[in-house]
Motif scaffolding. Sequence first.
Motif, short mmCIF file in Angstrom:
data_model
loop_
_atom_site.label_atom_id
_atom_site.label_comp_id
_atom_site.label_asym_id
_atom_site.label_seq_id
_atom_site.Cartn_x
_atom_site.Cartn_y
_atom_site.Cartn_z
N CYS A 73 -27.03 28.06 19.57
CA CYS A 73 -26.48 28.29 18.11
C CYS A 73 -28.04 28.18 17.43
O CYS A 73 -28.09 29.20 16.38
N TYR A 74 -28.79 27.16 17.48
CA TYR A 74 -29.74 27.27 16.74
C TYR A 74 -30.83 28.56 17.09
O TYR A 74 -31.48 29.12 16.29
N GLU A 75 -30.83 28.76 18.33
CA GLU A 75 -31.81 29.94 18.53
C GLU A 75 -31.46 31.11 18.15
O GLU A 75 -32.30 31.91 17.58
N TYR A 76 -30.09 31.42 17.86
CA TYR A 76 -29.48 32.68 17.14
C TYR A 76 -29.52 32.53 15.64
O TYR A 76 -28.75 33.31 14.95
N GLY A 77 -30.32 31.41 15.12
CA GLY A 77 -30.34 31.32 13.59
C GLY A 77 -29.70 30.66 13.03
O GLY A 77 -29.47 30.46 11.87
N GLY A 78 -28.70 29.76 13.49
CA GLY A 78 -28.17 28.54 13.03
C GLY A 78 -28.84 27.59 12.35
O GLY A 78 -29.73 27.15 12.72
N LYS A 79 -28.23 27.25 11.21
CA LYS A 79 -28.74 26.12 10.30
C LYS A 79 -28.37 24.61 10.51
O LYS A 79 -29.01 23.61 10.50
N GLU A 80 -27.01 24.60 10.73
CA GLU A 80 -26.16 23.33 10.84
C GLU A 80 -25.30 23.57 12.04
O GLU A 80 -23.90 23.68 11.82
N CYS A 81 -25.78 23.62 13.19
CA CYS A 81 -24.79 23.78 14.30
C CYS A 81 -24.17 22.46 14.74
O CYS A 81 -24.73 21.80 14.87
N VAL A 82 -22.84 22.85 15.07
CA VAL A 82 -22.06 21.81 15.41
C VAL A 82 -21.02 22.02 16.51
O VAL A 82 -20.84 23.45 16.81
N ILE A 83 -20.63 21.38 17.46
CA ILE A 83 -19.64 21.55 18.56
C ILE A 83 -18.39 21.91 17.82
O ILE A 83 -17.75 21.16 17.43
N ARG A 84 -17.83 23.21 18.15
CA ARG A 84 -16.54 23.64 17.73
C ARG A 84 -15.42 23.13 18.79
O ARG A 84 -14.39 23.02 18.39
N ALA A 85 -15.66 23.31 19.84
CA ALA A 85 -14.81 23.20 21.07
C ALA A 85 -15.63 22.93 22.46
O ALA A 85 -16.76 23.36 22.57
N TRP A 86 -14.80 22.14 23.30
CA TRP A 86 -15.45 22.04 24.95
C TRP A 86 -14.20 21.91 25.74
O TRP A 86 -13.00 21.38 25.21
N ALA A 87 -14.66 22.06 26.86
CA ALA A 87 -13.47 21.92 27.93
C ALA A 87 -14.00 21.80 29.33
O ALA A 87 -15.31 22.51 29.47
N CYS A 88 -13.40 20.94 30.16
CA CYS A 88 -14.12 20.85 31.48
C CYS A 88 -12.79 21.19 32.60
O CYS A 88 -11.63 20.91 32.15
N ASP A 89 -12.90 21.82 33.59
CA ASP A 89 -12.17 21.94 34.60
C ASP A 89 -12.13 20.92 35.60
O ASP A 89 -12.80 19.96 35.43
N ALA A 90 -11.31 21.09 36.84
CA ALA A 90 -11.27 20.00 37.73
C ALA A 90 -12.87 19.51 38.25
O ALA A 90 -13.22 20.63 38.53
N LYS A 91 -13.15 18.57 38.32
CA LYS A 91 -14.24 17.99 38.74
C LYS A 91 -15.58 18.38 37.82
O LYS A 91 -16.81 17.83 38.39
N GLY A 92 -15.21 18.85 36.82
CA GLY A 92 -16.47 19.21 35.78
C GLY A 92 -16.91 18.17 35.04
O GLY A 92 -16.21 17.19 34.95
#
Length: 134
Positions: free
Chosen positions: A115-134
Amino acid sequence: MVSTATAQRRALFILALTVLLGASRFITENVITKSWAAGAFAVGKCGAYGQAYDYPAEAAARAAALKQCRGECTAVTMKRACAAFAVDMANPCGAHGYAVKPKISSSLNAATRKCYEYGGKECVIRAWACDAKG
């Protein structure tokens, strides 16, 4: 004092119980976990996203994630991994980043970094997910 016949029956019972527990653990870890170990993460503009995890196949997970995502979205699959999506809170329709990695911590870090590499100034995690064993 315990008779030889009683001792043999106890030993046979313990052996059978041990084999049964070992078989149930094998089935649980190898059959169930591996059959439900596909996931997908869809990302779009303005913070849109969709997620699906622990599906039996990647195609089904991808379809479910895309169905949740609003607008034009791109889907990435994850198999026994984690995915994260970060957006620029200063401009939610601007820069964003996503990543798929084996562990949640590395996917969170990589998505924020993108996100920062693409020009973001205040990047935050919007969502995340893990599947089995992740």
